[in-house]
Design a protein around this motif. Structure first.
Motif, mmCIF file in Angstrom:
data_model
loop_
_atom_site.group_PDB
_atom_site.id
_atom_site.type_symbol
_atom_site.label_atom_id
_atom_site.label_comp_id
_atom_site.label_asym_id
_atom_site.label_seq_id
_atom_site.Cartn_x
_atom_site.Cartn_y
_atom_site.Cartn_z
ATOM 1 N N UNK A 270 0.855 -1.193 0.000
ATOM 2 C CA UNK A 270 0.000 0.000 0.000
ATOM 3 C C UNK A 270 0.887 1.237 0.000
ATOM 4 N N UNK A 271 0.905 1.955 -1.101
ATOM 5 C CA UNK A 271 1.653 3.204 -1.147
ATOM 6 C C UNK A 271 0.770 4.303 -0.547
ATOM 7 N N UNK A 272 1.245 4.869 0.536
ATOM 8 C CA UNK A 272 0.452 5.866 1.265
ATOM 9 C C UNK A 272 0.486 7.205 0.508
ATOM 10 N N UNK A 273 -0.485 8.081 0.805
ATOM 11 C CA UNK A 273 -0.471 9.387 0.153
ATOM 12 C C UNK A 273 0.818 10.159 0.469
ATOM 13 N N UNK A 277 3.291 9.234 7.137
ATOM 14 C CA UNK A 277 4.234 8.528 7.996
ATOM 15 C C UNK A 277 3.556 7.239 8.443
ATOM 16 N N UNK A 278 3.763 6.146 7.736
ATOM 17 C CA UNK A 278 3.072 4.907 8.122
ATOM 18 C C UNK A 278 3.510 4.439 9.508
ATOM 19 N N UNK A 279 2.554 3.922 10.249
ATOM 20 C CA UNK A 279 2.818 3.405 11.592
ATOM 21 C C UNK A 279 2.805 1.885 11.541
ATOM 22 N N UNK A 290 3.119 -1.125 4.140
ATOM 23 C CA UNK A 290 2.732 0.256 3.779
ATOM 24 C C UNK A 290 4.006 1.070 3.612
ATOM 25 N N UNK A 305 9.869 5.255 3.908
ATOM 26 C CA UNK A 305 9.408 4.655 5.161
ATOM 27 C C UNK A 305 8.593 3.424 4.800
#
Lengths: 342, 342, 342, 342
Positions: A270-273, A277-279, A290, A305
């Protein structure tokens, strides 16, 4: 139904495999072995499995592993390589969650793992089970080497950059942080609660066994050796890996688009927007990676990250993903649970 | 498909409801409201839901709750009682996860909750949603008051003893320990990591709102008021309640058999083998109560150990269980996941 | 200067003793032994002591313990009883932080500890080192049995009530919660971070070794045997014990005044204001017991909340307190540090 | 005796200052202010201080700060700059633990802190209180800007390399991990226990306020601007910062000797033996920085591991160290306590 056996089920990857397989509609768990705990019911050691797994641990010698369609090895390093050939010869497919078949260069493997390898020819045959790179080969494989936890998080973060050739491949830095379950379910002082809680430390800076594995994987992508500094750390949480990756950009590029395109069809990345900052908790208990990509202050350093649950996408979940691919099942079967947050 | 709405979905019970409902094959989530966060995508606030919940939070006024078959209230106390009548009149069933309909004695409720109740007649109608006691009434209910977390763990532990009449009902002690998520997702200093971590304390010894709820529930079982000392504690973990219950035996009895028989047909109560010490992690993420009963040194004090996940069997999971019962679905639908251990 | 030796310094009570003694102006640390780690510098095993303790661990056989004025045993149970007589004969005073000399009834001790006692006569001589009860005897003692952690917290909480005779002595309940360091620095699976973190459980409900010790101590206060149910729990924090104590009042009394008067002159017992809930972190790292007394809803059950740091007032700090008393130093010497919060 | 006042004592740096000053033999604490909590006793808010600090919080307007010899500001950013001039004019020395006087470039400060600076001339006068660099100037200062927590750990780690000119100053990387207390004692959701526990994340990758402070400090050492990528992370522990620093070596050098020589006379910087991995807990509660330097696989990347307690060497302890220097006291006064391990 796929008849499945597990060799060595008393560690954290073992119990995690059981958690996932218990919910798999196409799996019939036949046997689970443990030399030390033969005779004990699995659910006695792991009460979380009461009502789901009724089997006892079986002594390896008495286990009818050859009647399975697939055997997972969730054993310490050096065990699987002793037993795999017989299983393959009997037509059983094998996924090894340990490191026995991960490194193609036998002498490199022997140096890092301190053992003589029992079956170099099978190393050559084994497919490195990172589906985002090797899906087609996994589909055909008899023997899959399931990637390590750090290598999964680090490779998935660097791959889009290296495939596109937009960073210097000779000066990669991977600063990785792992939860304590990554050290396994072993009675050792450094991973006691009173030692690891409320504490943070690096370890293995001089050299960690996942370094050659990552180097090999990234080298396959670029076609020549990469330079990598890898510093693992222990952080006081149970599950999760957070890899913070640094590379030096060689040209301007839309990093966000690069990552989104690379993983557009990947069910578990999953590429975050932009700006995220993925947790680690956002993937707790789930077979998911992510990723967010940053370019701080518009400089020439790219920061990636990348987070996974070390026991799922970093171990047991990826193993089930590989099984699904090998047996032509929908890749998400039994891997579609929502992460547990909080 | 059951059309479901959620009022107030930004707290921990809200996100947990979403986790469970996202996996429910008979539920179509229609709307989720939040006054403060209307317009924000649910998965932006809770990245764990990326890929599972695509809805934005909606302003309550614009929400088409009346077109739902069932509405869950995951709101602070005092909200549901303002809105439930209109929904019931429109033929919508309601499950309130807050405390508005839990206490039958209105003046008692008003004393503990510091508000005037908006609809005493609906309190009279509401069914207390502890299926292990009230399954038949839940099945018929329009309005279910979902039990509190402590009350669930404590009642399930005491009920077999009180039903059988084998302990003094006037001197019950419940020493209960809760993870921090029980305090909700509210910006408050005492539940900051730096305050609650590596720390243990009691709170509310003079009186806690769950005390009258437990007293009422146990009083229903015995037919007359019980005497109860209830001491809640905060323990540095995210999820879980461990209730340690003390009662004075009035006669000799096979305690293990008593508990096993009482819960023989309950899908979500697991009586552990004699001598067990259930751990909260053995139910992490699962709609399950595990219980063990002890009689230390053969004396006249019985000790019951009862553990639940406060957000599941103590809140959202029990709410889904009640929904399944109200809509004649198999009671375990979407509630059959294996606990996450480690 | 008091010449001090420590036998067995690699556990948590050992390193805590070193922390306290390093700051003691009247102590000259002579020797610290460890069979397994002889030759290793103490500060290599415990980097927190770099700059404070320069000694290496010494093999017990080579240790010149008999030239010390005082020797602390921070060893597993059963070691001190083998070595104490020779030291006493050489004129050395001894404080045993283990359990060898805590229980006066030898057969009771042998039952709970599963060993034959090596020197019953010294058990008779030993003084139980709870200064709040036995200060005068400690002052004269050659051999002090330092109390256990649970017994310290529980006894200090019950003593005012039992001395005043205001509770039934036959139905005491002690529900106690301990941080994980109470289990010691031993390589064992149940106290691994990944097992003990984010988890809560009771243990030893059928019987714990601290039960006879508490019973003996409280029996001394009342003059006849007490009835006690003792349930210890493991809570995910490093340090701290929280004892929640329940007793049945036999007559009306000003509980707050009772406690304040009992401990008015005690430097290390702090009776909190009425209505307080002491937190374990409020004594972290300090030789202090904080106590609050409650009478919920004005009923006949009294609830006492008693917190200590298990490694300080529950072990090493109390040992230094006893040393100060034995050597006629101000009782607070080296024990006056402020607790570490947060 | 130095008459000391504290402005804003309800945060974590405030309570930590109180812990340290309570044990300082040359300090007489006169006044501690809090607008919100005026009238409350300090020890009621922080029970750990019962018996050590008897003062109540005072309203700032009524506080007789001008009669102090020294005033510490433990306030949010932007408060000290409003009040410092009057104090300095009255002959009072000031140490600001916030950021008001840390950045010499006013427009840079205003950009990062989003405020107009109230007294640029005092910024010019203020001494940046990192004693390992500016000890002589601190000694003469009226006004000291106490460094931030990350900047302390990062600068102490890079300084030996930059002073010696052995790394490229244009491509520094600081991957830093902080305990949650670094975020302060503020009621905010992201630092709740249930959010921050069992979780790991980066934050502020696009830009963090400590970036310009570190850049300025390192630029002073090299004499020209440095290039720095700074990525802070939140790790689930209360106290501690672990900075992992990466630099590219420009020539061969004995790194261990370089660090040992640089800090040979520094009482609060401990260069660990070659090959070490310092743990944050090894400095818990102590005014100490422990550093190890590595050159993995003999490559051209140097890795420095630098740990501090963010509330001590990263805040209150360093402030007391600066006070000791300013008042010509032995630098270690009240700063010599042994770290709390475990």
């Amino acid at each position: 139904m796929i008849k499945v056996g597990i060799v060595g089920g008393t560690g954290y990857t073992g119990v995690e495999l059981l958690r996932l397989l218990a919910a798999h509609p196409q799996v019939a768990l036949q046997v689970i072995t443990s030399r030390a705990d033969a005779g004990t019911k699995v659910s006695q050691m792991f009460p979380s499995l009461r009502g789901y797994v009724d089997l006892p641990f079986t002594h390896p010698d008495e286990a009818k592993l050859e009647q399975c369609d697939l055997v997972f090895f969730a054993t310490p390093n050096g065990i699987a390589m002793q037993q795999v050939r017989a299983l393959l010869d009997a037509g059983v497919k094998v996924i090894d969650l340990a490191a026995d078949f991960r490194i193609k260069d036998i002498s490199e493997w022997e140096k890092w793992y301190g053992m003589t390898h029992a079956c170099p020819d099978l190393v050559a045959e084994a497919v490195y089970g990172l589906p985002e790179v090797n899906r087609a080969q996994v589909k055909q494989a008899r023997l899959v080497a399931n990637p390590g936890c750090y290598p999964t998080a680090v490779q998935l973060g660097f791959i889009p950059l290296l495939e596109a050739g937009v960073i210097e491949p000779g000066s990669l830095i991977a600063d990785a942080k792992s939860g304590v379950s990554g050290a396994g379910r072993k009675a050792e002082i450094p991973t006691l609660f009173s030692e690891a809680s409320d504490n943070f430390k690096a370890y293995g800076v001089a050299g960690h066994r996942h370094l050659p594995e990552i180097r090999q994987g990234l080298g396959c992508v670029t076609g020549h050796p990469v330079g990598l500094t890898f510093v693992p750390h222990l952080t006081p949480m149970i599950r999760g890996i957070h890899a913070t990756l640094y590379g030096r950009l060689t040209r301007d590029v839309d990093l966000q688009a690069l990552f989104e395109q690379r993983y557009a069809n990947e069910p578990f990345v999953d590429v975050m927007p932009a700006g995220s900052h993925p947790e680690t908790r956002s993937v707790r208990g789930a077979n998911r990676c992510r990723i967010a990509v940053h370019r701080p202050q518009g400089g020439d350093t790219v920061v990636v990250l990348s987070v996974i649950d070390n026991l799922v996408k970093g171990a047991a979940g990826q193993a089930v993903q590989n099984m699904n691919i090998m047996f032509c099942l929908p890749e998400s079967t039994a891997l579609d649970n929502v992460p547990l947050l909080p």
